[in-house]
Design an enzyme around this catalytic site. Structure first.
Site, PDB file in Angstrom:
ATOM      1  N   GLY A 278       0.936  -1.437  -0.068  1.00  0.00           N
ATOM      2  CA  GLY A 278       0.309   0.169  -0.340  1.00  0.00           C
ATOM      3  C   GLY A 278       0.802   1.321  -0.259  1.00  0.00           C
TER       4      GLY A 278
ATOM      5  N   TYR B  25     -14.975   0.245   8.271  1.00  0.00           N
ATOM      6  CA  TYR B  25     -13.658   0.650   8.428  1.00  0.00           C
ATOM      7  C   TYR B  25     -13.859   1.270  10.052  1.00  0.00           C
ATOM      8  CZ  TYR B  25      -9.267   3.514   7.902  1.00  0.00           C
ATOM      9  OH  TYR B  25      -8.000   3.946   7.410  1.00  0.00           O
TER      10      TYR B  25
ATOM     11  N   ASP C  82       1.036  -9.407   1.709  1.00  0.00           N
ATOM     12  CA  ASP C  82      -0.233  -7.770   1.225  1.00  0.00           C
ATOM     13  C   ASP C  82      -1.270  -8.804   0.514  1.00  0.00           C
ATOM     14  OD1 ASP C  82      -1.928  -5.954  -0.195  1.00  0.00           O
ATOM     15  OD2 ASP C  82      -0.674  -4.482   0.223  1.00  0.00           O
TER      16      ASP C  82
END
Length: 324
Positions: A21, A154, A42
């Site tokens: 990321g 989130y 990842d």
């Protein structure tokens, strides 16, 4: 980027989840520059291997394509846990997966830390404060989060991740660190992830309308990536601090003012077009970083003007490369 101003006394075996990321890849570069042996993990749901081009050229780096929802093993001294979608359009498109990543993925990473005795750092978020009624936000503020709204996967995901980290610390003696990251920007941001700096810059460079949600009076504070990852490293290597600790830039700016700055810095002909403000979008966002200053001797050094200039140059280069 030259990180030589910081010195780390020991060489560690380090795991970075979410390594491909935006922040994870820069963190890998920083850790490798220190001489650490770094394993990047990842599943490439939102990360990109191109972000790891520099790390992959270093023999001290290993990449593992793996989903943190599946238990994993290894022997590490430090674990930086960054795995989670952070883009509102992405996590709202994949809310169940996002909630699972933040609970089960964090659980798997904490259990690995317990098995191996690794120090564990959780990259939490300012979104744990929700649409705040306290301003600026201090770590003692418990937040104003809509647990049934479209951002809850989130926001609440990170809140339960923090709960897990502190319970592992209290009940199983895992050595934890928790940081709450405020808006961060810089090279390697995905222009399509819906975050305001990268969106404004790409729209301005291409001469498209700049999309301003609401009237632009909502505020944010933007921290350049280099400052932020230095803060992560300081927190990981600090003794006797669990956190949470806010990491971000306390200089607040209205989103409308950011749009004007980006247009001017890109010499763009773009117009600003207003759209409806998304549900639960925070009206105010600014960190109180007095704790980071006191405990970590950390504060941002790169001004918004300097950081935007570097980010704009990176975006121009990327757009030019994509068009040739």
């Amino acid at each position: 980027m030259d990180f030589s101003v910081l010195e780390v006394a020991n060489t560690w075996r380090v795991l970075v989840t979410g390594a491909a990321g935006f922040l994870g890849s820069h963190l890998c570069d920083l850790l490798l520059s220190r001489g650490h042996h770094v394993t990047g993990m990842d599943n490439l749901m939102t990360g990109h291997m191109s972000n790891l081009a520099s790390a992959m050229r270093n023999s001290a780096f290993e990449f593992i394509e793996h989903d943190v929802l599946i238990a994993f093993d290894g022997v590490f001294d430090q674990i930086y846990h960054l795995a989670s979608p952070a883009s509102p359009p992405v996590y709202q498109k994949h809310p169940i997966e996002t909630a699972k990543i933040n609970f089960l993925g964090t659980l798997n990473a904490l259990e690995l830390a317990q098995r191996t005795g690794a120090r564990f750092l959780l990259a939490s978020t300012s979104e744990t404060y929700g649409d705040p009624e306290v301003h600026p936000q201090t770590e003692s503020y418990c937040g104003n989060v809509n647990q049934t709204g479209p951002r809850a996967c989130y926001d609440e995901g990170k809140r339960i991740a923090e709960t897990l980290a502190f319970d592992f610390h209290r009940m199983r003696n895992v050595d934890i660190r928790v940081v709450r990251i405020f808006n961060t920007y810089g090279p390697r941001m995905n222009p399509n992830d819906g975050r305001v700096v990268s969106s404004f810059i790409d729209q301005a460079i291409e001469g498209r309308d700049i999309t301003l949600f609401g009237d632009g009076s909502q505020t944010r504070s933007f921290c350049f990536y280099m400052d932020l990852i230095v803060g992560l490293e300081r927190m990981m290597n600090a003794d006797d601090i669990t956190g949470p600790v806010n990491l971000g830039n306390p200089e607040e700016i209205k989103i409308a003012e950011l749009a004007i700055s980006v247009i001017a810095m890109t010499n763009s002909s773009s117009r600003v077009v207003n759209r409806a403000l998304p549900e639960d979008d925070p009206k105010l966002r600014c960190p109180d970083i007095s704790k980071a200053i006191r405990l970590l001797n950390w504060k941002p050094e790169v001004s918004l003007q300097e950081g935007l200039a570097e980010t704009i140059a990176y975006c121009r280069k990327n757009l030019l490369r994509a068009s040739t």
